[in-house]
Design a protein around this motif. Structure first.
Motif, PDB file in Angstrom:
ATOM      1  N   LEU A  76      -8.629  -7.400  -6.503  1.00 40.21           N
ATOM      2  CA  LEU A  76      -8.835  -7.451  -5.067  1.00 40.21           C
ATOM      3  C   LEU A  76      -9.433  -8.809  -4.728  1.00 40.21           C
ATOM      4  O   LEU A  76     -10.240  -9.341  -5.492  1.00 40.21           O
ATOM      5  CB  LEU A  76      -9.777  -6.340  -4.598  1.00 40.21           C
ATOM      6  N   ASP A 109      -6.849   0.943  -3.974  1.00 38.27           N
ATOM      7  CA  ASP A 109      -6.857  -0.304  -3.209  1.00 38.27           C
ATOM      8  C   ASP A 109      -6.116  -1.447  -3.876  1.00 38.27           C
ATOM      9  O   ASP A 109      -5.558  -2.310  -3.210  1.00 38.27           O
ATOM     10  CB  ASP A 109      -8.302  -0.746  -2.921  1.00 38.27           C
ATOM     11  N   CYS A 154      -1.517  -2.983  -3.800  1.00 34.75           N
ATOM     12  CA  CYS A 154      -1.053  -3.466  -2.493  1.00 34.75           C
ATOM     13  C   CYS A 154      -0.502  -4.877  -2.594  1.00 34.75           C
ATOM     14  O   CYS A 154      -0.525  -5.625  -1.631  1.00 34.75           O
ATOM     15  CB  CYS A 154      -2.196  -3.426  -1.480  1.00 34.75           C
ATOM     16  N   LYS A 209      -7.579   7.979  -1.244  1.00 28.17           N
ATOM     17  CA  LYS A 209      -7.727   6.698  -1.932  1.00 28.17           C
ATOM     18  C   LYS A 209      -8.699   6.880  -3.094  1.00 28.17           C
ATOM     19  O   LYS A 209      -9.810   7.368  -2.906  1.00 28.17           O
ATOM     20  CB  LYS A 209      -8.253   5.621  -0.963  1.00 28.17           C
TER      21      LYS A 209
END
Length: 305
Positions: free
Chosen positions: A150, A210, A213, A233
């Motif tokens: 991330l 998360d 993506c 999630k």
């Protein structure tokens, strides 16, 4: 030359290793006093060193406040370079000492090799490569940190000088910090994962996490009118897989994540236009020239084969 605050900067000149260590210590400790304690210096010596570094570089490197000191954007870049330069000193010493002790024809690799990897790569891609690497080079000590993909992700750890090599998901050219080197290790397909024996898995709620993506799935995802918005999630792909096995929904997962699949889940191919992601390594030009990183890349590539 004066900046917007009226501070006069001199021409850029080289920073000494101790000045680099001070910059890194201030950034990692969050303040001048803590950095001074960590380095065994006085606070005034740390402050003087930082001001000298700022004068040499021609930029303010830290925002000072009552709660401590935090790097400016220029400071972040400077500290990343500082870590990488200091790491070069360590690598130089390890390689020279190792070469001096090695048998004829050997490389005598020694010292710490710092690796950042996302969870499923750290679980499934790295261990066989590290097993072979350390069998061939017993003096090497790999240190692996799991980093979520991330924001800056594992590539950011490399750019910041906290890792010699990162295992990353590779997207477009704009997704890797400039100045880093990358290489593809594997291309893996996504599949539909659902509770074993379910009669209509596409009707189940979608489970997601998360990190799932990246640009490699976005375009495909938008074209699928059967995929609902994620209702749950999870923290990571391992948790998603566990929840699917408990019958709580279906998920779309890449091959590395599916290596943990048990009998409670069923894997269904998504067809010839299924999304793919590229998994590869990220390193700096200077680390790419080091013997230890080159040896690790060879082992990772042999794992691919």
């Amino acid at each position: 030359m004066n900046d917007a605050h009226g501070t006069r900067w001199g021409p850029v000149s080289e920073l000494l290793p101790q000045e680099l260590r001070v910059l890194v210590a201030v950034a990692e400790s969050g303040g001048f006093s803590a950095a001074a304690a960590a380095l065994g210096l006085t606070q005034s010596a740390v402050s003087h060193s930082v001001r000298g570094s700022e004068a040499k570089l021609g930029a303010v490197l830290f925002v000072r406040g009552r709660s401590g000191a935090s790097p400016t954007p220029a400071g972040e870049r400077a500290i990343g370079h500082a870590r990488r330069i200091l790491r070069l000193y360590e690598v130089m010493g390890a390689e020279v000492r190792g070469t001096g002790r090695s048998a004829p024809g050997g490389d005598g690799l020694t010292g710490v090799l710092r690796i950042a990897a996302f969870r499923s790569a750290a679980l499934h891609l790295l261990p066989p490569a590290l097993e072979r690497l350390t069998a061939r080079h017993p003096g090497l000590r790999p240190e692996v940190r799991v980093v979520r993909e991330l924001g800056a992700g594992t590539a950011g750890e490399v750019a910041a000088g906290r890792a010699d090599l990162g295992i990353a998901t590779l997207g477009g050219p704009d997704e890797t910090p400039p100045g880093l080197l990358t290489g593809v290790l594997a291309e893996e397909a996504y599949a539909l994962v659902h509770p074993a024996g379910h009669p209509d898995p596409k009707a189940l709620p979608l489970l997601d996490w998360d990190e799932n993506c990246g640009s490699y799935t976005r375009a495909w995802w938008r074209e699928q009118d059967w995929i609902p918005r994620a209702t749950v999630k999870a923290e990571d792909d391992g948790m998603v897989l566990t929840m699917v096995g408990r019958g709580l929904g279906m998920a779309i997962l890449p091959e590395l994540s599916l290596r943990e699949a048990g009998e409670a889940v069923q894997i269904t191919d998504l067809g010839p236009r299924r999304p793919l992601r590229r998994v590869g390594y990220v390193t700096t030009p200077e680390s790419a020239a080091s013997l230890a990183v080159r040896a690790l890349i060879r082992e990772l590539r042999s794992e691919k084969g």
